[in-house]
Design an enzyme around this catalytic site. Structure first.
Site, PDB file in Angstrom:
ATOM      1  N   VAL A 172       0.851  -1.185   0.000  1.00  0.00           N
ATOM      2  CA  VAL A 172       0.000   0.000   0.000  1.00  0.00           C
ATOM      3  C   VAL A 172       0.890   1.240   0.000  1.00  0.00           C
ATOM      4  CG1 VAL A 172      -1.687   1.328   1.322  1.00  0.00           C
ATOM      5  CG2 VAL A 172      -1.911  -1.162   1.143  1.00  0.00           C
ATOM      6  N   LYS A 173       0.567   2.202  -0.839  1.00  0.00           N
ATOM      7  CA  LYS A 173       1.358   3.436  -0.918  1.00  0.00           C
ATOM      8  C   LYS A 173       0.803   4.438   0.086  1.00  0.00           C
ATOM      9  CE  LYS A 173       3.711   6.397  -4.207  1.00  0.00           C
ATOM     10  NZ  LYS A 173       3.918   7.451  -3.218  1.00  0.00           N
ATOM     11  N   GLU A 174       1.455   4.526   1.230  1.00  0.00           N
ATOM     12  CA  GLU A 174       1.045   5.517   2.218  1.00  0.00           C
ATOM     13  C   GLU A 174       1.448   6.908   1.740  1.00  0.00           C
ATOM     14  OE1 GLU A 174      -0.864   4.710   4.553  1.00  0.00           O
ATOM     15  OE2 GLU A 174      -0.585   2.555   4.764  1.00  0.00           O
TER      16      GLU A 174
END
Length: 564
Positions: free
Chosen positions: A100-102
């Site tokens: 997941v790209k925070e």
């Protein structure tokens, strides 16, 4: 580490170094390269690391020690040829790790001084608010895990590695996605070996390190095939959330078929991430008194609301660059339900704009004038050719003025010029909008990103030779070195980027192919314009399109001397 010392003398504007002092005992050099260099094939840089820190040069030595390194620069889907889905499907292999790209600030941490001290940096600098805030969060996490800075530094030094974090703290600095208090943290999403080539640990090992030292770990998925990965990304796109929250997107790690080193790319979501980012950027442009653009229909409703709020309470927007955009967005979304279907123009008490500027983005021989002539014949568009503007000084201003005057008698005007660089595009749009601030801009974009430059040059040169003397300026007879001139245009062609290039100021983009025939590009343009502006463009009969194109192909301009 060799290479940077030999690159530096000839590339001072492309590669910049800054020396920082760490705790009065270690000098650290950070390196930063211009973004476009990472897109060149082959990449001219000695390392593709983005976020790169070394020891300083020692007298009489070209050796450098890498103290910290981020990932290699990686790109969004369709941003470069090697992140198109077809290329990925044909040239990569699993496993595909999707993290997941925070949405935060990149932070790097490594062990220095033989692992006795913990070096914490932002992407390109030290001793700034970002690294200082990261230290605070790091101490908090380590304390909760019963660890110390020294233990974490020793672990990183022992493994000759850099820990890569995302600092997500809306109290410190807002980005696009919201991080409520329970989610604010340092997210550990990678551990890279301190080497020239990227060597990054698997996500399973990164998650274990995060658990051992008390950091928040990144949620990740592993798939054997890219098709399985796309199923997940498509479902998240449809739901506009993952595990009950909206996300920026995913970072994907895999390998290419012919290489054992990691290959990375990212997938960013249009909804809601890129739309919310657009709202943040247009807010800044409104506050700066600059024209705004919109890719998303809801953006213009947001613009209308922001303008009203600024009139009511300008003080509330003073610090909007750091904080406040998320709160403003949430208020707007709540308010939007009360619009009752009214348009942004009605809310602003401004008339709807029916003016459209068609802006080709191309190089010589792509067919922009042929397309422009055909559109003009079919729809009665105004058509200004740069090659017909004879003024030798300040030609751009004269070109802009001619276009603005053409709008006096036409709702649609074609700015027939290459417009192949960001500077030219911004000059054109801001110049026209100075006179006509509500004018919509549509880029007719002959993309040069999906084919080799040599192939585009060969195709367009053949077209220029074929048209012979049917051009005001550039003909093989008048300009013997026309191939060199055309090559220069192709190599200086700047990709159209809706999110970085002066915010582009473009409302819509119609992508065309410089290698295909004029009829296909004409029909693509007509179909898109009829869809975008149904009140302005009505689709002609195929026979009318064929006649208009034939007329355009037979066009013979009045020649004149070569000018700038």
């Amino acid at each position: 580490m060799q290479g940077l010392s030999t690159v530096l003398p000839s590339s001072e504007r492309a590669i910049r170094q800054t020396t920082h002092n760490f705790q009065d005992q270690l000098n650290v050099t950070s390196w930063k390269a211009l973004d476009h260099l990472y897109k060149e094939v082959p990449c001219p840089l000695p390392t593709q690391a983005r976020g790169f820190f070394t020891s300083v040069f020692e007298e009489g030595s070209a050796e450098l020690t890498i103290l910290a390194r981020g990932y290699n620069k990686f790109f969004n889907i369709n941003e470069v040829p090697w992140t198109c889905w077809q290329w990925i499907e044909e040239n990569t292999q699993g496993p595909y790790e999707m993290t997941v790209k925070e949405d935060g600030s990149l932070i790097l941490a490594s062990g220095v001084n033989d692992g006795k001290d913990l070096l914490v940096t932002s992407k390109n600098a030290m001793n700034l608010a970002h690294s200082e805030t990261a230290y605070i969060w790091m101490d908090k996490h380590l304390k909760e895990a019963g660890k110390t800075r020294e233990e974490f530094a020793a672990f990183l030094h022992e493994n000759t590695a850099t820990a890569v974090f995302e600092l997500c703290d809306d109290e410190f600095e807002e980005h696009v996605m919201e991080y409520p208090e329970r989610m604010r943290s340092l997210y550990l999403h990678g551990i890279n070996r301190n080497a020239v080539e990227l060597d990054t640990l698997p996500s399973s090992k990164v998650a274990k390190v995060a658990a051992d030292f008390g950091f928040r770990h990144i949620n990740y998925f592993v798939f054997d095939s890219i098709a399985e990965g796309r199923e997940l990304t498509d479902q998240v796109r449809k739901d506009q959330m993952l595990d009950g929250r909206a996300i920026e997107g995913f970072v994907v790690r895999c390998r290419t078929n012919n290489d054992t080193s990691p290959f990375m790319f990212k997938i960013k979501y249009e909804q809601p991430y890129l739309m919310f980012r657009e709202w943040r950027e247009v807010t800044g442009r409104i506050l700066a008194g600059k024209p705004v653009w919109s890719k998303y229909e809801l953006t213009m409703h947001y613009v209308a609301w922001v303008k009203m709020q600024i009139k009511k309470d300008p003080a509330a927007f003073i610090n909007m660059g750091v904080k406040g955009t998320i709160g403003a967005r949430k208020k707007f979304l709540k308010y939007h339900q009360s619009l009752d279907g009214r348009s942004p123009a009605e809310v602003l008490d401004e008339p709807e704009s029916n003016l459209v500027l068609l802006m080709p983005v191309a190089t010589i021989g792509c067919g922009k004038t042929t397309l422009s002539l055909a559109l003009s014949k079919l729809f009665g568009c105004g058509h200004i050719q740069s090659d017909n503007v004879l003024k030798t000084k300040k030609r751009s201003n004269a070109f802009n003025s001619a276009i603005a005057k053409e709008f006096a008698s036409h709702n649609v005007v074609i700015a027939d010029r290459n417009n192949h660089t960001g500077r030219l595009r911004e000059n054109l749009i801001t110049g026209v909008r100075k006179e006509l601030p509500t004018c919509q801009v549509v880029a007719l974009y002959w993309s040069h990103e999906n084919a080799p430059k040599d192939t585009i040059l060969q195709t367009t040169v053949e077209r220029v030779i074929s048209r012979g003397d049917r051009h005001q300026v550039l003909t093989p007879e008048k300009v013997p070195d026309f191939r060199k001139i055309m090559s220069g245009f192709i190599h200086s062609m700047g990709a159209l980027d809706m999110y970085s290039e002066a915010k582009c100021l473009v409302q819509n983009v119609i992508e065309l192919d410089p290698l295909t025939d004029a009829m296909k590009n004409l029909k693509t343009t007509i179909d898109a314009l009829c869809l975008l502006y149904p009140d302005v463009f009505k689709r002609p009969l195929d026979s009318e399109i064929e006649a208009a194109l034939q007329s355009a192909l037979e066009y013979v301009p009045i020649p004149h001397n070569m000018h700038q």
